[in-house]
Write a protein that holds these residues in place. Structure first.
Motif, mmCIF file in Angstrom:
data_model
loop_
_atom_site.group_PDB
_atom_site.id
_atom_site.type_symbol
_atom_site.label_atom_id
_atom_site.label_comp_id
_atom_site.label_asym_id
_atom_site.label_seq_id
_atom_site.Cartn_x
_atom_site.Cartn_y
_atom_site.Cartn_z
ATOM 1 N N GLY A 1 -3.004 29.750 -2.678
ATOM 2 C CA GLY A 1 -2.179 29.831 -0.895
ATOM 3 C C GLY A 1 -0.586 29.560 -1.502
ATOM 4 O O GLY A 1 -0.533 28.525 -1.469
ATOM 5 N N LEU A 2 -0.012 30.806 -1.364
ATOM 6 C CA LEU A 2 1.870 30.534 -2.556
ATOM 7 C C LEU A 2 2.530 30.631 -1.336
ATOM 8 O O LEU A 2 3.219 31.501 -0.898
ATOM 9 C CB LEU A 2 1.610 31.095 -3.159
ATOM 10 N N GLY A 3 2.429 29.559 0.082
ATOM 11 C CA GLY A 3 3.103 29.655 0.937
ATOM 12 C C GLY A 3 3.934 28.424 1.271
ATOM 13 O O GLY A 3 4.164 28.590 0.448
ATOM 14 N N ILE B 1 -2.329 30.928 -7.239
ATOM 15 C CA ILE B 1 -3.360 32.207 -6.777
ATOM 16 C C ILE B 1 -2.825 32.725 -5.526
ATOM 17 O O ILE B 1 -2.721 31.731 -4.952
ATOM 18 C CB ILE B 1 -4.705 32.130 -7.294
ATOM 19 N N LEU C 1 -3.469 35.978 -2.354
ATOM 20 C CA LEU C 1 -3.853 37.274 -1.960
ATOM 21 C C LEU C 1 -2.870 38.319 -1.555
ATOM 22 O O LEU C 1 -3.463 39.487 -2.179
ATOM 23 C CB LEU C 1 -5.340 37.449 -1.407
ATOM 24 N N LYS D 1 3.663 38.972 -2.747
ATOM 25 C CA LYS D 1 4.547 37.255 -3.426
ATOM 26 C C LYS D 1 3.982 37.301 -4.533
ATOM 27 O O LYS D 1 4.627 36.311 -5.504
ATOM 28 C CB LYS D 1 3.515 36.436 -2.610
ATOM 29 N N PHE E 1 -9.658 31.535 6.210
ATOM 30 C CA PHE E 1 -9.154 30.936 4.958
ATOM 31 C C PHE E 1 -9.677 30.819 3.920
ATOM 32 O O PHE E 1 -9.552 30.241 2.307
ATOM 33 C CB PHE E 1 -7.523 31.307 5.101
ATOM 34 N N GLU F 1 -5.762 21.393 0.985
ATOM 35 C CA GLU F 1 -3.958 20.745 1.281
ATOM 36 C C GLU F 1 -4.137 21.217 3.052
ATOM 37 O O GLU F 1 -3.401 20.704 4.013
ATOM 38 C CB GLU F 1 -3.380 20.665 0.690
ATOM 39 N N THR G 1 -4.311 22.162 6.954
ATOM 40 C CA THR G 1 -4.462 21.476 7.537
ATOM 41 C C THR G 1 -6.140 21.702 8.421
ATOM 42 O O THR G 1 -6.419 22.994 9.279
ATOM 43 C CB THR G 1 -3.350 21.302 9.327
HETATM 44 N N1 LIG Z 1 4.407 25.102 6.860
HETATM 45 C C1 LIG Z 1 4.336 24.286 7.060
HETATM 46 O O1 LIG Z 1 5.403 22.893 7.529
HETATM 47 C C2 LIG Z 1 2.696 22.953 7.189
HETATM 48 C C3 LIG Z 1 2.720 21.560 7.273
HETATM 49 C C4 LIG Z 1 1.522 20.825 7.081
HETATM 50 C C5 LIG Z 1 0.497 21.684 7.418
HETATM 51 N N2 LIG Z 1 0.176 22.658 6.990
HETATM 52 C C6 LIG Z 1 -0.537 23.645 6.535
HETATM 53 O O2 LIG Z 1 -1.343 24.049 5.217
HETATM 54 C C7 LIG Z 1 -1.927 24.896 4.884
HETATM 55 C C8 LIG Z 1 -1.085 26.449 4.524
HETATM 56 O O3 LIG Z 1 0.130 26.480 5.442
HETATM 57 P P1 LIG Z 1 1.548 27.651 5.491
HETATM 58 O O4 LIG Z 1 2.486 26.788 6.230
HETATM 59 O O5 LIG Z 1 1.711 27.133 3.321
HETATM 60 O O6 LIG Z 1 0.665 29.146 5.256
HETATM 61 P P2 LIG Z 1 1.879 30.437 4.718
HETATM 62 O O7 LIG Z 1 1.178 31.073 5.500
HETATM 63 O O8 LIG Z 1 2.710 30.305 4.363
HETATM 64 O O9 LIG Z 1 0.810 30.067 3.302
HETATM 65 C C9 LIG Z 1 -0.289 30.386 2.947
HETATM 66 C C10 LIG Z 1 -0.795 31.516 2.161
HETATM 67 O O10 LIG Z 1 -2.019 31.606 1.896
HETATM 68 C C11 LIG Z 1 -2.019 33.233 1.075
HETATM 69 N N3 LIG Z 1 -3.648 32.950 1.026
HETATM 70 C C12 LIG Z 1 -5.040 33.835 2.409
HETATM 71 N N4 LIG Z 1 -5.460 33.731 2.428
HETATM 72 C C13 LIG Z 1 -5.664 33.207 0.755
HETATM 73 C C14 LIG Z 1 -7.412 33.050 0.285
HETATM 74 N N5 LIG Z 1 -8.644 33.460 0.611
HETATM 75 N N6 LIG Z 1 -6.730 33.622 -1.014
HETATM 76 C C15 LIG Z 1 -6.127 33.194 -1.954
HETATM 77 N N7 LIG Z 1 -3.777 32.857 -1.113
HETATM 78 C C16 LIG Z 1 -4.500 33.694 0.347
HETATM 79 C C17 LIG Z 1 -1.580 33.927 1.934
HETATM 80 O O11 LIG Z 1 -1.860 35.027 1.748
HETATM 81 C C18 LIG Z 1 -0.588 33.210 2.114
HETATM 82 O O12 LIG Z 1 0.298 33.364 0.985
HETATM 83 C C19 LIG Z 1 -2.328 25.374 6.937
HETATM 84 O O13 LIG Z 1 -3.745 24.886 6.847
HETATM 85 C C20 LIG Z 1 -0.904 24.682 7.481
HETATM 86 O O14 LIG Z 1 -1.557 24.381 9.148
HETATM 87 C C21 LIG Z 1 1.326 23.830 6.866
#
Ligand SMILES: NC(=O)c1ccc[n+]([C@@H]2O[C@H](COP(=O)([O-])OP(=O)(O)OC[C@H]3O[C@@H](n4cnc5c(N)ncnc54)[C@H](O)[C@@H]3O)[C@@H](O)[C@H]2O)c1
Length: 176
Positions: free
Chosen positions: A5-7, A27, A29, A33, A94, A115, A117
């Motif tokens: 999950g590269l977000g 990695i 999907l 990205k 997910f 990681e 939430t």
């Molecule tokens: N962004 C924040 O500020 C923040 C802060 C604290 C916690 N979180 C938590 O961290 C987690 C991720 O948040 P984020 O903001 O990075 O999300 P995001 O949507 O930016 O990134 C998630 C990535 O996961 C990928 N993905 C989805 N399903 C997948 C799978 N089965 N295999 C591989 N990749 C997959 C998506 O394509 C996406 O690129 C969430 O649980 C969120 O609640 C986020």
């Protein structure tokens, strides 16, 4: 090491580890990205494209949508989304689908950190059964507070609490 999950959470984490000298495989999907990263382009505000480009060129960072690379990894940080449903509980699909893919290539000695939430108990109730379906054990999650744009606290200096399924898992997580 691997980041699934590269977000907003996963990409800064991947680049921090790569900058620290580890060989990092991301990695995701989302093929868009993956392609952008492999071309040295960042799509996250807090991650500099020049930095990504250098890490890609030096082969310290790479991205793929193919989970078979898990067979070559020592560690995985799961950073997939957990959006809240209308009922205010997190959508676990997910995490579940990521764990099912990881489980196919999971191997002894591997450390898996959640990681995303979620609610307390997810690691033991959701992640552990999926990863141990082949008889192996898994590590446990570490809460984190990624706050995009925050100048004071970023991936590099956010403290983390680490808990493991067993004392050995906790030691391994803390060492990591
Ligand atoms: N962004 C924040 O500020 C923040 C802060 C604290 C916690 N979180 C938590 O961290 C987690 C991720 O948040 P984020 O903001 O990075 O999300 P995001 O949507 O930016 O990134 C998630 C990535 O996961 C990928 N993905 C989805 N399903 C997948 C799978 N089965 N295999 C591989 N990749 C997959 C998506 O394509 C996406 O690129 C969430 O649980 C969120 O609640 C986020």
């Amino acid at each position: 090491m691997g980041i699934v999950g590269l977000g907003y959470v996963g990409l800064p984490l991947a680049t921090e580890f790569a900058k620290a000298g580890f060989s990092v495989t991301g990695i995701d999907l989302d093929q868009g990205k993956v392609d952008q990263l492999n071309q040295g382009m960042s799509y996250i505000q807090d991650v500099d494209s020049r930095e990504v480009k250098q890490l890609i060129q030096e082969k310290r960072l790479s991205a793929t949508s193919d989970f078979s690379v898990v067979a070559e990894l020592d560690t995985i940080n799961i950073c997939v989304p957990t959006p809240l449903r209308k009922t205010k509980d997190p959508d676990m699909s997910f995490i579940q689908s990521a764990c099912q893919e990881i489980a196919r290539y999971f191997h002894p000695g591997m450390l898996v950190i959640l990681e995303s939430t979620t609610y307390p108990g997810t690691t033991e109730e959701v992640v552990l059964p999926l990863l141990t379906s082949n008889g192996l054990r898994a590590g446990k999650d570490s809460p984190e507070r990624v706050d995009p744009g925050n100048p004071q606290y970023q991936t590099r200096n956010i403290p983390k609490v680490v808990g493991g399924v067993t004392p050995a898992c906790t030691s391994m997580g803390a060492l990591f």
